[in-house]
Design a protein around this motif. Structure first.
Motif, mmCIF file in Angstrom:
data_model
loop_
_atom_site.group_PDB
_atom_site.id
_atom_site.type_symbol
_atom_site.label_atom_id
_atom_site.label_comp_id
_atom_site.label_asym_id
_atom_site.label_seq_id
_atom_site.Cartn_x
_atom_site.Cartn_y
_atom_site.Cartn_z
ATOM 1 N N TYR A 75 0.342 -1.433 0.068
ATOM 2 C CA TYR A 75 0.386 0.106 0.386
ATOM 3 C C TYR A 75 0.609 1.090 0.215
ATOM 4 O O TYR A 75 1.833 1.351 1.310
ATOM 5 N N ALA A 76 0.704 2.154 -0.917
ATOM 6 C CA ALA A 76 1.897 3.481 -0.807
ATOM 7 C C ALA A 76 0.687 4.341 -0.298
ATOM 8 O O ALA A 76 -0.392 4.012 0.415
ATOM 9 N N GLU A 77 1.456 5.391 0.918
ATOM 10 C CA GLU A 77 0.973 6.633 1.091
ATOM 11 C C GLU A 77 1.787 7.454 -0.008
ATOM 12 O O GLU A 77 2.841 8.220 0.196
ATOM 13 N N ARG A 78 0.646 8.600 -0.394
ATOM 14 C CA ARG A 78 1.366 9.276 -1.879
ATOM 15 C C ARG A 78 0.194 11.188 -0.744
ATOM 16 O O ARG A 78 -0.796 10.835 -0.135
ATOM 17 N N PRO A 79 0.937 12.107 -1.365
ATOM 18 C CA PRO A 79 0.147 13.181 -0.929
ATOM 19 C C PRO A 79 -0.965 13.510 -1.430
ATOM 20 O O PRO A 79 -0.956 12.809 -2.691
ATOM 21 N N LEU A 80 -1.655 14.417 -0.744
ATOM 22 C CA LEU A 80 -3.436 14.546 -0.967
ATOM 23 C C LEU A 80 -2.754 15.179 -2.607
ATOM 24 O O LEU A 80 -3.494 15.621 -3.422
ATOM 25 N N MET A 227 -8.210 2.489 -0.909
ATOM 26 C CA MET A 227 -6.328 1.473 -1.120
ATOM 27 C C MET A 227 -4.818 1.603 -1.224
ATOM 28 O O MET A 227 -4.199 1.709 -1.132
ATOM 29 N N ASP A 228 -5.250 3.450 -0.880
ATOM 30 C CA ASP A 228 -3.842 4.391 -0.147
ATOM 31 C C ASP A 228 -4.200 4.503 1.132
ATOM 32 O O ASP A 228 -4.802 4.859 1.721
ATOM 33 N N ILE A 229 -3.049 4.354 1.663
ATOM 34 C CA ILE A 229 -2.818 5.074 3.107
ATOM 35 C C ILE A 229 -3.387 6.162 3.592
ATOM 36 O O ILE A 229 -4.339 6.693 4.881
ATOM 37 N N THR A 230 -2.986 6.970 2.838
ATOM 38 C CA THR A 230 -3.013 8.973 2.649
ATOM 39 C C THR A 230 -4.322 8.935 3.072
ATOM 40 O O THR A 230 -5.148 9.698 3.578
ATOM 41 N N LEU A 231 -5.479 8.070 2.018
ATOM 42 C CA LEU A 231 -6.471 8.073 1.810
ATOM 43 C C LEU A 231 -7.338 7.832 2.929
ATOM 44 O O LEU A 231 -8.490 8.000 3.516
#
Length: 261
Positions: A75-80, A227-231
């Motif tokens: 799982y990715a953690e991408r900037p909002l 499916m994204d850590i940020t979300l």
């Protein structure tokens, strides 16, 4: 170093499930769950994620389970604000704008403000400047005496609501930084007095600014099946007027903000 079996056992205990409960939910044998937890069986990445899914393990922690077992994170953690989450970011921006003239903020898992609409400025008069330096933590902003606490008429009730919400959050996904905020500002021991009126459908937040009293309640919006850590870790807190006087105040405030642009 903790093994993936130790970590899964801890999550199972946190969810108050037996090995049999978890096995039935994940459609595996209780013996296999036992072997995984004791390290006698090395689970595949898919098995780890199957068990983690039944245990409602947050995505960030699922990555840690995978790493502990020698697998790459899934799982990715991408900037909002980045290109990858641009569709979600645009949707959030529309929600914030559409909620004006009433306040709305986007919070991360530690209750730091990620984004906000212009109406939030109505609350920030006379707040200590250091509390407004990013990342602005809304719990600290609301409960510190240099923040909004002196303006909250029903502070004990608001504190009790925050205590309950953050206690549940920490039970689901422990976090050292959020726990430190809880211990500092919310741990049992603060004097609690008064009860919300029985006629209230929700516990309102009542603010007093000079001769003006504002009554608001809030709703929380999260992303479904992220499916994204940020979300997964952000939420939108939207504040609504609980009476006509509060609604009129924010309509007037919103018109003044727009006129000043």
């Amino acid at each position: 170093m903790r093994t993936v079996g130790d970590m899964l056992r801890q999550w199972r205990h946190r969810r108050r499930l037996s090995q049999l409960d978890l096995a039935l939910a994940a459609d595996v044998s209780a013996r296999h769950v036992s072997l995984v937890e004791t390290g006698k069986s090395h689970p595949s990445a898919d098995m780890i994620l199957r068990l983690a899914g039944q245990l409602d393990v947050p995505l960030r922690e699922r990555n840690r389970l995978l790493l502990a077992a020698g697998f790459a994170p899934r799982y990715a953690e991408r900037p909002l604000t980045g290109d990858a989450l641009s569709t979600a970011g645009d949707a959030i921006a529309r929600v914030l704008r559409a909620h004006e003239p009433y306040p709305a903020v986007v919070l991360d898992r530690r209750w730091n403000i990620v984004l906000s609409n212009r109406a939030i400025d109505a609350f920030l008069v006379d707040v200590a400047p250091d509390l407004l330096r990013p990342p602005v933590n809304i719990v600290r902003l609301g409960l510190e005496n240099r923040g909004l606490a002196p303006r909250i008429v029903n502070l004990p009730e608001v504190r009790a609501v925050l205590r309950a919400r953050i206690s549940r959050q920490l039970a689901i996904a422990p976090d050292a930084e959020l726990n430190a905020i809880y211990e500092e500002l919310l741990a049992p021991g603060f004097e609690e007095a008064g009860r919300p009126a029985e006629s209230e459908v929700t516990v309102p937040m009542i603010f007093r600014f000079g001769d003006v009293e504002l009554r608001l309640f809030s709703t929380t919006t999260t992303f479904g099946t992220p499916m994204d850590i940020t979300l997964e870790e952000i939420s939108i807190e939207s504040y609504y007027p609980a009476d006509a006087e509060t609604a009129a105040y924010f309509v007037k405030f919103g018109a003044e903000v727009l006129a000043g642009e």
